[in-house]
Design an enzyme around this catalytic site. Structure first.
Site, PDB file in Angstrom:
ATOM      1  CD  GLU A 146      -2.765  -1.244  -0.040  1.00 15.18           C
ATOM      2  OE1 GLU A 146      -3.062  -0.192  -0.630  1.00 15.18           O
ATOM      3  OE2 GLU A 146      -3.130  -2.361  -0.444  1.00 15.18           O
ATOM      4  CG  HIS A 149      -0.866   1.145  -4.629  1.00 15.37           C
ATOM      5  ND1 HIS A 149      -0.844   0.987  -5.996  1.00 15.37           N
ATOM      6  CD2 HIS A 149      -1.392   0.004  -4.119  1.00 15.37           C
ATOM      7  CE1 HIS A 149      -1.340  -0.211  -6.309  1.00 15.37           C
ATOM      8  NE2 HIS A 149      -1.665  -0.829  -5.187  1.00 15.37           N
TER       9      HIS A 149
END
Length: 271
Positions: A146, A149
């Site tokens: 995450e 990203h």
């Protein structure tokens, strides 16, 4: 007349795309993520970070009101410790990440999910930890993915790609071609948006793998993580119409890169 209208819409979309800039948001690292990204100049990283920060705070306020924010449990301690170790490695891929206003939150919810928004706003849901019985190494793979990203600014990239299409769609609708425009959007989505989304997921997998290894977490845990994900899902959707790679392909891609980051893990501080 219809041909002229569609040509005008296409030309407008191309003109807006011309307002994009070719950028490299991160260094390639040991995993070699070197793809240049096209960002629309009218969409600044600062604007997106500001908007997301407000939404993030609103979410935390609502969770707090419902007594869903977990500050003190063992899992909250794990999420904080793992996130902080990963965050320390983020400048390897982009130096300015050292100055981001990072925030970490664990929300009590059965959702199997986690997220790191623009500017370093991390959310982990208890469901992903508890339902998958994640080890620290596997949790690091989740959070590292995450964070990757956010480092790659995939949200900004997606907005940049969607902006010209949305403008062209609005013009087409005003001219009475709503159905045709919807068909064009579907085609664009299948030919451009979805493949790039899978590409973004692969980039996040690879960078997340390296972040975890550098932070002292076993990169092999990324494989067991996705094995657990596949087992929990009871089978994967068709890859062609999915924004995520299938679990099998994902695992194969990770296994191919793990040898590149194992030396980083072996040299890393495990505490």
């Amino acid at each position: 007349m219809e041909t002229i209208i569609f040509r005008l819409i296409a030309l407008l979309a191309l003109a807006l795309l011309a307002g994009c800039q070719n950028v490299q948001t991160t260094s390639g690292g040991a995993v070699g993520v070197e793809r240049s990204q096209y960002m629309f100049l009218g969409v600044s990283a600062a604007e997106i970070e500001q908007q997301y920060a407000k939404s993030y705070q609103d979410l935390l306020i609502k969770a707090e009101e419902k007594n869903l924010l977990d500050y003190e449990s063992k899992n909250a301690e794990r999420v904080d410790t793992i996130s902080e170790r990963l965050i320390k490695q983020a400048p390897v891929f982009r130096a300015d990440a050292a100055n981001w206003n990072w925030q970490i939150a664990l929300i009590k919810d059965d959702t199997i999910n986690a997220n790191c928004g623009p500017g370093g706003k991390i959310i982990v849901y208890t469901g992903i930890i508890e339902k998958l019985q994640l080890t620290d190494d596997e949790l690091a793979a989740v959070i590292g993915h995450e964070i990757a990203h956010a480092l790659r600014e995939h949200s900004r990239e997606a907005i940049s790609k969607a902006y010209p299409i949305n403008v062209a769609s609005q013009i087409g609708s005003l001219l009475g071609y709503a159905n045709e425009v919807e068909l064009v959007n579907l085609g664009v989505g299948l030919l451009m948006t979805l493949p790039n989304s899978r590409q973004n997921e692969n980039e996040a997998d690879l960078i997340g793998l390296e972040l975890a290894a550098r932070a002292g977490y076993n990169p092999n845990a990324a494989v067991t993580l996705w094995q657990k994900m596949a087992a929990k899902a009871g089978g994967a959707p068709l890859e062609f119409l999915s924004t995520h790679p299938s679990s099998e392909n994902r695992i194969n891609n990770l296994q191919a890169v793990i040898p590149k980051v194992l030396p980083l893990y072996q040299r890393a501080n495990k505490h």
